[in-house]
Write a protein that holds these residues in place. Sequence first.
Motif, mmCIF file in Angstrom:
data_model
loop_
_atom_site.group_PDB
_atom_site.id
_atom_site.type_symbol
_atom_site.label_atom_id
_atom_site.label_comp_id
_atom_site.label_asym_id
_atom_site.label_seq_id
_atom_site.Cartn_x
_atom_site.Cartn_y
_atom_site.Cartn_z
ATOM 1 N N GLU A 86 35.791 34.690 61.706
ATOM 2 C CA GLU A 86 36.421 34.624 60.388
ATOM 3 C C GLU A 86 37.306 35.835 60.127
ATOM 4 O OE1 GLU A 86 35.242 33.432 55.835
ATOM 5 O OE2 GLU A 86 33.755 34.515 57.018
ATOM 6 N N ASN A 87 36.856 37.018 60.537
ATOM 7 C CA ASN A 87 37.659 38.216 60.305
ATOM 8 C C ASN A 87 38.980 38.157 61.062
ATOM 9 O OD1 ASN A 87 35.805 39.310 58.572
ATOM 10 N ND2 ASN A 87 34.840 40.627 60.079
ATOM 11 N N VAL A 88 38.958 37.645 62.288
ATOM 12 C CA VAL A 88 40.190 37.488 63.060
ATOM 13 C C VAL A 88 41.088 36.431 62.405
ATOM 14 C CG1 VAL A 88 41.114 36.633 65.253
ATOM 15 C CG2 VAL A 88 39.235 38.261 65.257
ATOM 16 N N ALA A 89 40.494 35.317 61.975
ATOM 17 C CA ALA A 89 41.259 34.239 61.350
ATOM 18 C C ALA A 89 41.880 34.688 60.033
ATOM 19 C CB ALA A 89 40.358 33.033 61.123
ATOM 20 N N THR A 90 41.106 35.386 59.223
ATOM 21 C CA THR A 90 41.599 35.859 57.922
ATOM 22 C C THR A 90 42.761 36.824 58.093
ATOM 23 O OG1 THR A 90 39.401 35.590 56.934
ATOM 24 C CG2 THR A 90 40.950 37.018 55.781
ATOM 25 N N GLN A 305 36.721 37.556 69.928
ATOM 26 C CA GLN A 305 37.556 37.336 71.119
ATOM 27 C C GLN A 305 37.900 35.851 71.287
ATOM 28 O OE1 GLN A 305 36.991 39.304 74.803
ATOM 29 N NE2 GLN A 305 36.007 41.092 73.914
ATOM 30 N N ALA A 306 36.939 34.978 70.976
ATOM 31 C CA ALA A 306 37.219 33.542 71.054
ATOM 32 C C ALA A 306 38.285 33.156 70.033
ATOM 33 C CB ALA A 306 35.939 32.751 70.825
ATOM 34 N N GLY A 307 38.211 33.752 68.842
ATOM 35 C CA GLY A 307 39.211 33.489 67.811
ATOM 36 C C GLY A 307 40.593 33.977 68.221
ATOM 37 N N THR A 308 40.650 35.148 68.827
ATOM 38 C CA THR A 308 41.930 35.692 69.298
ATOM 39 C C THR A 308 42.533 34.794 70.374
ATOM 40 O OG1 THR A 308 41.195 37.958 68.809
ATOM 41 C CG2 THR A 308 43.024 37.692 70.367
#
Length: 335
Positions: A86-90, A305-308
């Motif tokens: 969520e932090n990466v997405a936000t 890392q998966a979000g990135t």
Amino acid sequence: MTNKPATIKDIAKALNISVSTVSKALHDHPNIGAITKERVRAVAEKLNYSPNITAIQLKQQKTFTLGIIMPTLLDHFYTIAVNGFENVATAAKYNLLIGQNQESLQREKELVNVMQGNRIDGLLIAISKETNNMEHLRRLEMAGIPVVFFARKPINETFSCVSSDVYHAATKAVDLFVSRGHKKIAFINGPSHWVTSRDRFLGYRDGLLKNNIALDKQLIEESDLSTSNNYQVVRRLMHLSPSPTAMLLFKDYLMLDVMSCLRKEFPAEYPTVELIGYGALPLFSHFERPPLASLKEQPYEIGAQAGTLLLNMIHHPEKDHRPQLISLPCALHYF
């Protein structure tokens, strides 16, 4: 009389400038001067202007929404992984749709359909224990929606995945057991159609061979991770003669069931059987008799890392995104 929301045209009319100039000013375009930008912003605020998100999304052919599906948020590993994602997405201005498959393939398929219907731009998933067919996820990719696995990945599937380096973690666990004099070391694994189960087994096997201990298939069990099945495999192991003196376990939630079964049904052996799981559940530090150790994973970093990786696939669809398998190290944690 109905009050209609202000539009870019209203701002342009109020300032007697073009709609194009207003749009560029609101998007901080370098070709628009600072004074014009300030005038546009002042009028926009006065008119209580709010951008039409739906129109922007249609123009960009994106919803700026990502999906994430996992077994359950009751497992602290997935809760922390969602936080990292969520932090990466936000930070990239994306919202999240979160679903729990509850270890059900049918529920997982339903969630995938719902998320596709909501036009997500990409999906992060930890598959259910029943999931051994990926057709529902391949359909997403065929629709142009990239998919990245985390924590759990099926064997021989061409999807990217970020997970724990469970292989080397298992060898560390076996080394520790052997250093404490154990030779009858049992292993209770998860579903065999997951890469993470295969890698745990290989680490266990190679750890034994490294320590000159022959692999005994009677000491290896597979569980579907339900409490009833967990009890069954413990009973089978403990009825061996001789029974194991140590056990490497797929995860700490499995270890809770193992400890409960030993305490209730094998009270004489319970104090002497040493256990190591995966997850480093904080609650074990409050136990009167905690397990020997646990292999501490990095769920936040796995989610991030998966979000990135997923966002890179979304932002650069023209690239040939070959499957990536990223493994983050685990560390032995003592309670």
